[in-house]
Design an enzyme around this catalytic site. Sequence first.
Site, short mmCIF file in Angstrom:
data_model
loop_
_atom_site.label_atom_id
_atom_site.label_comp_id
_atom_site.label_asym_id
_atom_site.label_seq_id
_atom_site.Cartn_x
_atom_site.Cartn_y
_atom_site.Cartn_z
N PHE A 76 -26.30 14.16 17.38
CA PHE A 76 -26.34 14.97 15.95
C PHE A 76 -25.44 16.09 15.81
O PHE A 76 -25.76 16.89 15.15
CB PHE A 76 -27.73 15.20 15.63
CG PHE A 76 -28.65 14.21 15.24
CD1 PHE A 76 -28.65 13.73 13.97
CD2 PHE A 76 -29.39 13.30 16.16
CE1 PHE A 76 -29.29 12.39 13.64
CE2 PHE A 76 -30.13 12.31 15.82
CZ PHE A 76 -30.13 11.81 14.49
N CYS A 77 -24.37 16.20 16.95
CA CYS A 77 -23.73 17.38 16.97
C CYS A 77 -22.26 17.39 16.08
O CYS A 77 -22.19 16.31 15.78
CB CYS A 77 -23.29 17.44 18.41
SG CYS A 77 -22.33 18.89 18.92
N GLY A 78 -21.97 18.54 15.68
CA GLY A 78 -20.70 18.43 14.87
C GLY A 78 -19.43 17.73 15.46
O GLY A 78 -18.67 17.42 15.14
#
Length: 223
Positions: A76-78
């Site tokens: 779920f990281c940029g």
Amino acid sequence: MCCYTRRHWITLRMIRSILLLGTLVGLSMGEIYYTVNCTGSEDIYQYNATLLDGSATINFGDYRGKVFVIYNVASFCGMTNATYHQINYLASKFAEDDFLIIGFPCDNFGQLEPASSYDEIVNGVKYVRPGGGFVANLTYFEKIDVNGDNEHPIYTYLKQANCPYTDTEFRTGLFYSPERVSDVRWNWEKFLIAKDGKPYKRYHYSTMDPAYLEDDIAYLLSQ
Ligand SMILES: *[C@@H]1O[C@H](CO)[C@@H](O)[C@H](O)[C@H]1NC(C)=O
Ligand SMILES: *[C@@H]1O[C@H](CO)[C@@H](O)[C@H](O)[C@H]1NC(C)=O
Ligand SMILES: *[C@@H]1O[C@H](CO)[C@@H](O)[C@H](O)[C@H]1NC(C)=O
Ligand SMILES: *[C@@H]1O[C@H](CO)[C@@H](O)[C@H](O)[C@H]1NC(C)=O
């Protein structure tokens, strides 16, 4: 005249504030080392880790003679999309070589890897980020802590014995303790391991462009 003087004084004070702010911002940005050299003489081959699907525990001695990269991954990281594209680029670029990519899901940074099961993580990659049917070409190992009291021994080895930190700063949103200067700083740091099992370089999490690793991998494969 008095008013002119007062405005002048305010202006000087404002300039001083701006300079001070700049200094503070400058300090808080810290120093980034995109790549650092690892120096240890001990190889990684004594370490073991279990595959994410639970099917086997692998002794890293099985990777003797191969070049490999170890990532701490998070769904779920940029940086998730770009880094998975980097992974697949490198996997296909070196598909004919003794090369592999290893991922350890990790929830220590912003709790951006909440899922634990193989199916949840692989389906997240396939349908959400990057999505569009994406199949990541890496070997997933068990979800672990990479820092703190519960960190996996393989990360203790990688950080403390061999590869210095990549950033003078810590981000906020750390889900482990205690903090140590050698810590992995965020999702998607990378450790590149040479054919003799010795860590060669460590890469800051922001090195999403394949170019950061490509020449180093080619060099190690040629050794
Ligand atoms: C890292 O190693 C390379 C050679 O492999 C060298 O050119 C470079 O200066 C080293 N960097 C540091 C920071 O020691
Ligand atoms: C890895 O597993 C082997 C046995 O399969 C064991 O002898 C060895 O001590 C383990 N290594 C570590 C670092 O725990
Ligand atoms: C994901 O990353 C790839 C490669 O860097 C890029 O081409 C694509 O536009 C990105 N997609 C999104 C949704 O950001
Ligand atoms: C995935 O990586 C492996 C090993 O590098 C390679 O043999 C295979 O061709 C790659 N698959 C794809 C679809 O890129």
